[in-house]
Design an enzyme around this catalytic site. Sequence first.
Site, PDB file in Angstrom:
ATOM      1  N   ASN A 139      -1.146   5.531   3.131  1.00 25.19           N
ATOM      2  CA  ASN A 139      -1.333   6.169   1.812  1.00 25.19           C
ATOM      3  C   ASN A 139      -2.520   7.129   1.871  1.00 25.19           C
ATOM      4  O   ASN A 139      -3.601   6.742   2.309  1.00 25.19           O
ATOM      5  CB  ASN A 139      -1.583   5.065   0.764  1.00 25.19           C
ATOM      6  CG  ASN A 139      -1.718   5.638  -0.636  1.00 25.19           C
ATOM      7  OD1 ASN A 139      -1.626   6.851  -0.837  1.00 25.19           O
ATOM      8  ND2 ASN A 139      -1.927   4.759  -1.586  1.00 25.19           N
ATOM      9  N   THR A 161      -1.549   2.588  -8.101  1.00 27.09           N
ATOM     10  CA  THR A 161      -2.643   3.304  -8.766  1.00 27.09           C
ATOM     11  C   THR A 161      -2.082   4.365  -9.707  1.00 27.09           C
ATOM     12  O   THR A 161      -2.544   4.517 -10.846  1.00 27.09           O
ATOM     13  CB  THR A 161      -3.570   3.931  -7.716  1.00 27.09           C
ATOM     14  OG1 THR A 161      -3.998   2.897  -6.845  1.00 27.09           O
ATOM     15  CG2 THR A 161      -4.767   4.596  -8.346  1.00 27.09           C
ATOM     16  N   GLU A 191      -0.859  -4.972   3.028  1.00 25.98           N
ATOM     17  CA  GLU A 191      -0.797  -4.025   4.149  1.00 25.98           C
ATOM     18  C   GLU A 191      -0.840  -4.731   5.496  1.00 25.98           C
ATOM     19  O   GLU A 191      -1.452  -5.775   5.655  1.00 25.98           O
ATOM     20  CB  GLU A 191      -1.912  -2.975   4.040  1.00 25.98           C
ATOM     21  CG  GLU A 191      -3.289  -3.518   4.040  1.00 25.98           C
ATOM     22  CD  GLU A 191      -4.320  -2.428   3.680  1.00 25.98           C
ATOM     23  OE1 GLU A 191      -3.950  -1.373   3.158  1.00 25.98           O
ATOM     24  OE2 GLU A 191      -5.502  -2.693   3.933  1.00 25.98           O
ATOM     25  N   GLY A 225      -2.807  -2.737  -2.135  1.00 26.95           N
ATOM     26  CA  GLY A 225      -1.495  -3.336  -1.865  1.00 26.95           C
ATOM     27  C   GLY A 225      -1.451  -4.070  -0.541  1.00 26.95           C
ATOM     28  O   GLY A 225      -2.312  -3.885   0.320  1.00 26.95           O
ATOM     29  N   SER A 250      -5.341   5.724  -0.689  1.00 30.64           N
ATOM     30  CA  SER A 250      -5.205   4.271  -0.750  1.00 30.64           C
ATOM     31  C   SER A 250      -6.442   3.646  -1.405  1.00 30.64           C
ATOM     32  O   SER A 250      -7.582   3.974  -1.063  1.00 30.64           O
ATOM     33  CB  SER A 250      -5.035   3.735   0.669  1.00 30.64           C
ATOM     34  OG  SER A 250      -4.859   2.357   0.602  1.00 30.64           O
ATOM     35  N   SER A 251      -6.155   2.761  -2.351  1.00 30.49           N
ATOM     36  CA  SER A 251      -7.288   2.072  -3.016  1.00 30.49           C
ATOM     37  C   SER A 251      -7.839   1.078  -2.018  1.00 30.49           C
ATOM     38  O   SER A 251      -7.103   0.233  -1.500  1.00 30.49           O
ATOM     39  CB  SER A 251      -6.798   1.327  -4.257  1.00 30.49           C
ATOM     40  OG  SER A 251      -6.002   2.162  -5.038  1.00 30.49           O
ATOM     41  N   SER A 284       0.825  -1.200   0.000  1.00 31.83           N
ATOM     42  CA  SER A 284       0.000   0.000   0.000  1.00 31.83           C
ATOM     43  C   SER A 284       0.864   1.257   0.000  1.00 31.83           C
ATOM     44  O   SER A 284       1.767   1.392   0.818  1.00 31.83           O
ATOM     45  CB  SER A 284      -0.913  -0.017   1.225  1.00 31.83           C
ATOM     46  OG  SER A 284      -1.694   1.121   1.226  1.00 31.83           O
ATOM     47  N   GLY A 285       0.602   2.124  -0.921  1.00 32.19           N
ATOM     48  CA  GLY A 285       1.342   3.385  -1.023  1.00 32.19           C
ATOM     49  C   GLY A 285       2.568   3.291  -1.898  1.00 32.19           C
ATOM     50  O   GLY A 285       3.319   4.262  -2.032  1.00 32.19           O
TER      51      GLY A 285
HETATM   52  N1  LIG Z   1       5.147   8.241 -10.114  1.00 29.89           N
HETATM   53  C1  LIG Z   1       4.827   8.997  -9.107  1.00 29.89           C
HETATM   54  N2  LIG Z   1       5.167  10.287  -9.106  1.00 29.89           N
HETATM   55  C2  LIG Z   1       4.860  11.073  -8.052  1.00 29.89           C
HETATM   56  N3  LIG Z   1       4.165  10.638  -6.971  1.00 29.89           N
HETATM   57  C3  LIG Z   1       3.803   9.363  -6.928  1.00 29.89           C
HETATM   58  C4  LIG Z   1       4.076   8.484  -8.003  1.00 29.89           C
HETATM   59  N4  LIG Z   1       3.569   7.288  -7.661  1.00 29.89           N
HETATM   60  C5  LIG Z   1       2.967   7.431  -6.445  1.00 29.89           C
HETATM   61  N5  LIG Z   1       3.096   8.683  -6.035  1.00 29.89           N
HETATM   62  C6  LIG Z   1       2.591   9.210  -4.764  1.00 29.89           C
HETATM   63  O1  LIG Z   1       2.323   8.152  -3.897  1.00 29.89           O
HETATM   64  C7  LIG Z   1       1.006   8.136  -3.452  1.00 29.89           C
HETATM   65  C8  LIG Z   1       0.474   6.735  -3.325  1.00 29.89           C
HETATM   66  O2  LIG Z   1       0.429   6.142  -4.585  1.00 29.89           O
HETATM   67  P1  LIG Z   1      -0.648   5.134  -4.952  1.00 29.89           P
HETATM   68  O3  LIG Z   1      -1.957   5.601  -4.505  1.00 29.89           O
HETATM   69  O4  LIG Z   1      -0.507   4.848  -6.393  1.00 29.89           O
HETATM   70  O5  LIG Z   1      -0.282   3.896  -4.149  1.00 29.89           O
HETATM   71  P2  LIG Z   1      -0.887   2.449  -4.210  1.00 29.89           P
HETATM   72  O6  LIG Z   1       0.192   1.519  -4.469  1.00 29.89           O
HETATM   73  O7  LIG Z   1      -1.995   2.458  -5.171  1.00 29.89           O
HETATM   74  O8  LIG Z   1      -1.429   2.258  -2.792  1.00 29.89           O
HETATM   75  P3  LIG Z   1      -2.681   1.442  -2.298  1.00 29.89           P
HETATM   76  O9  LIG Z   1      -2.361   0.027  -2.399  1.00 29.89           O
HETATM   77  O10 LIG Z   1      -2.900   1.882  -0.947  1.00 29.89           O
HETATM   78  O11 LIG Z   1      -3.748   1.839  -3.191  1.00 29.89           O
HETATM   79  C9  LIG Z   1       0.262   8.910  -4.498  1.00 29.89           C
HETATM   80  O12 LIG Z   1      -0.842   9.522  -3.930  1.00 29.89           O
HETATM   81  C10 LIG Z   1       1.294   9.925  -4.940  1.00 29.89           C
HETATM   82  O13 LIG Z   1       1.296  11.014  -4.084  1.00 29.89           O
HETATM   83 MG   LIG Z   2      -3.938   2.243  -5.089  1.00 28.93          MG
END
Ligand SMILES: Nc1ncnc2c1ncn2[C@@H]1O[C@H](COP(=O)(O)OP(=O)(O)OP(=O)(O)O)[C@@H](O)[C@H]1O
Ligand SMILES: [Mg+2]
Length: 1144
Positions: A169, A124, A402, A400, A172-173, A119-120
């Site tokens: 996050n 996404t 967690e 993700g 977070s999805s 997660s994070g």
């Molecule tokens: N390529 C990137 N460039 C800049 N910031 C990023 C990038 N990827 C992720 N982030 C930052 O990290 C944060 C978390 O990313 P993201 O929501 O994609 O995580 P995740 O893997 O989907 O988490 P979860 O499993 O909780 O959904 C985003 O809100 C963003 O601020």
């Molecule tokens: Mg996500």
Amino acid sequence: MGSTSRSHGSRLEQKASALLDSAVGVGDMVLLEPLTEETFIHNLRQRFEHDNVYTYIGSVVISLNPYKPLPIYSPQNVEEYRNRNFYELTPHIFATADEAYRSLRDQDRDQCILITGESGAGKTEASKLVMSYVAAVCSKGAEVNQVKEQLLQSNPVLEAFGNAKTIRNNNSSRFGKYMDIEFDFKGDPLGGVITNYVLEKSRVVNQARGEHNFHIFYQLLAGGSNSLLAELQLDRETSAYAFLRQGQGTRVESVDDAKNFHVTQRAMEVIGFSTTEVRSVLELVAMVLNLGNFTFRDVSRTNGMDECRLTSTKGLQEVCSLLGLNEDVLEKALTSRTVEAKMEKVCTTLHVAQAHYARDALCKNLYSRLFTWLVGRINESIKVKSKLRKKVMGVLDIYGFEIFEENSFEQFIINYCNEKLQQVFIELTLKEEQEEYVREAVKWIHIDYFNNAVICELIENPQTGILAMLDEECLRPGAVSDTTFLEKLNAVCSGHPHFESRMGRDARFLNDTSLPRDSFRIQHYAGRVTYRVEGFMDKNNNLLYRDITQAMWAASHPLVRSIFPEGCPQRVSFKRPPTAASQLKTSVAWLMRNLLAKNPNYIRCIKPNDKQAKEVFQEQLVLHQVRYLGLLENVRVRRAGFAFRQQYGPCLQRYKMLCPLTWPHWDGEPRAGVAVLLTELGISKEEYAFGVSKIFIKNPRTLFYLEQARKQRMQELATLIQKTFRGWATKRHFQCMRHSQVVIARFFKGYYRRKQYQETRAAILLLQSCLRGWKARKLLKDLKLQKLQHEAATIISAHWRGYQARKLLKNMKLQKRRHKASTVISAYWRGYQAREELRRLKEEERRRRAVAVIWAYWRGMKVRQEYRKYFRANAGKTIYDFVIISITRRYLLRLRDNLPSSSPIERKWSAYPYLFLEEAHLQLKNLHHLWRCKVLRATFDDGRKAIYDEKLCASELFYNKKALYPLTVSQPFQGDYVDINNNPKLSKLFDLLQEPRLFSDVVYKINRANGKRSTRVAVLTAKQLILADSKSGQVKTQLSLSDVGGLSLSPLSDGLIGVHIKENIAAGWKGDFLINCNHVIELVTKMHRAIQASGDQPPPLQLANEFPVQFGGEEVVVRFHQATQRNGTLPACRKKSQLLEVSV
Ligand SMILES: Nc1ncnc2c1ncn2[C@@H]1O[C@H](COP(=O)(O)OP(=O)(O)OP(=O)(O)O)[C@@H](O)[C@H]1O
Ligand SMILES: [Mg+2]
């Protein structure tokens, strides 16, 4: 060829290595030397510190979350990576996306992009980057753009409703998402299908400390307009809602909820949500918020039992008005439960905790069903309408892995999904690959790795797996609870190496205080997670009281009604709904099947720190992730293994154009062909290995070189094809042109010849016509000459004949004249002779007469001499008388013989022979005329006589006095011109008249005042003259004839008559009358005769051009004059003071 391609290959290789080497650290971990955990982490860190967040392990991308915006996702970057080979540029997620898209488009292989990480880690964001890249590189067009826009806009909507701030996050999805993007054969997106996996619905009612509810709640409160919030019965303050107060966390500074609300709304609009739908969705969100504020308390009833009631009705009315439901129904549904047993319904009251549970269950269900409805609605908009064969690119972005302080059923499910994904990765990249080398008899030293299949087995085994246990416990009758479930787990799973429990058989954990008694722990591939069993059963059961579902179905809110179909009383089913575990297992199995059927592309996301901070690289954290993700093993397998493998046949087919020996056809075995091809291309033997059915290529650069060479060769071939085609096309064109030219020439020649022929023909015709004309003219001339000659001859002959004729005529005339002359002469002669004869006879006669005379004279002389003595004294007178008598006698006799006819109008009378007879002659004529008249009169009867008397009287009165008279002489006097007897209009008049009518006629009475005329009927009787109205017969004037003092007329041809009235007549005398009568002669004559007949002196008749009349005591002179131009037959009267001018 071999040497050129070799040199070319080495050039490309150099270029590629230069690109890779120019990056910070090592772009591809496969090239890392030496390969240890330290160097691996060091390389990642080094690159991370230089903002190179992407690193390859072969075709797998490691993505480190930079937690800050990087300038590497611009449209220019998209262009840079577009259609470039994977290793050509610095590692980037776009390269992976491009590779996947091109394989899909060009090689017709369905793709899936697996994005994993905890997660994070940035999954996404990575999925959005992939989608936006694909959207940017595929073609444009109104329809395609709309599809792309809808696909991209599904993200903000699903994030607003399915993402939330967690401690790991901020976005977070809280659901798993697998999106299939469907393309046509050209690579244009047609649409897609989104599959969602279990939403963490418990978050709606309960959030851990520092965490938040789903974004949409905050977005709505921050971004909704005042009016919207008022309509949704909402307060802008989040603190007003129990469901938003729990986490106690503050909103992230950088997040602008209000702005995001508009983004969400706009996205819904783009996807195609109607305004009503958007409104319904927001109403549902508002309902959940208001429902969350419901609290319950016990109320004692009179029967001593406690009853559960809402603590306050505040909010109930709001929710019910939104739901369109009676307040009592909702309250009852939340505070009581109806159980049906043996056709009997028993209603039991819930206690306070149960009521709260019911409320939460309702909220969770409302929200999770809304989310499912949203996904369905989006799918409806983005679904592919055509039935054409599609290519599919799946993008998987699930929640993700967690680990929280307290992990529950949701985390168990999330981590199970991640476990399964790791399994796919291991299966395809580590296990399957190594097994393939063995299968293909390629020399291979096995590389050890951790296979998490045992953990998956622990969870999903149909008999002994945790999920199976959970289901079994849920379905088991009797007293079941989370504890009994844990006991069961302890009994069944405690022997499993990855299962830990205090109550289990494994003594190691008996005193492990980190493991509570109500929990069990699983050693996941990514770490050990302790799960509290509390709520497992409930959440798995996924049950909602029927009272609640029925209440929801009874609501008038269409969306709420539609998402609670089981609430319909007709649909009541006593079948248990599938448990959450079984649903999850089914959908995960489907997902795995789906992923394994596609060509995988991996994006492995790594979190550099757990503070969500930029530029912080926590080595331990990264190392942990690198370990559990098996990245090092991945690199090792890559390094020892082969980057690329392909069946000999397709490989030869793909690259055969690179070698003249295999191009265009290779007749031998495909394997031998591939060997020849690679040898000819000068690829070193270490770079590839021959398997049983496949060729294995070690280095991606070799593949890159092969692809590059193929691309170039394809270009050459394309050029060749183009050349050939152009040659062919030009030749065709030339042939066409030539053919066209021949056709045109043919047509032109035809046209030219025709024109020439026509011109010649025209010339000939002209000549012909000239000649003919000339001939004709000549002929004409001849003919004219002939004609002239003929005419001349004719004229001559005519002249000749004329001459002859004239001559003849002359002769004849001469003859005739001569004849005539002779006749004349003879006539003269005979005349002469006759005259001579006559003269002689006359002479003889004269002589005889003279002789006789002489004889007489002689005898007379003798007699006289004889008798002179006797008669000498009276002889002269006697002779004279005798002669006179003799002449007179002869005259009378002749007159007797020549008397004219006996008609008195016959004027003829013979002439008198001697002057002395003139008087006698005239008298005789007169006598004779009188005699004729007498004879005629003797023939008259009385009537006729009366007529002639009248006519005679008229003659006496008018003869030679009035110009009109001669015209009337021949007209008989008819008397009655009106026929009063038979005229019904004049019946009155008829009745009035006693005396016989002498005369009646239509007359015009001249008005004394102005000289105008009025029509009257004049009736004359023996005693009076009556003037009556011509239309009605009404008597206007009744005038006694004895009162007539005189009559005046003009001598002209008019019919005007002035009737003078004696002045001494009685009062009422208006004066004289002026009457115009067409039969004036007759009228005057009859009046004259009537007055005469009455014994009176007839009135004097005056005929003059001017006479006076008395008009009411005034004397007016009536003056006649002859008009030069007559206007009608009637005289025109014009009165000027004392003068009445009458033009006749
Ligand atoms: N390529 C990137 N460039 C800049 N910031 C990023 C990038 N990827 C992720 N982030 C930052 O990290 C944060 C978390 O990313 P993201 O929501 O994609 O995580 P995740 O893997 O989907 O988490 P979860 O499993 O909780 O959904 C985003 O809100 C963003 O601020
Ligand atoms: Mg996500």
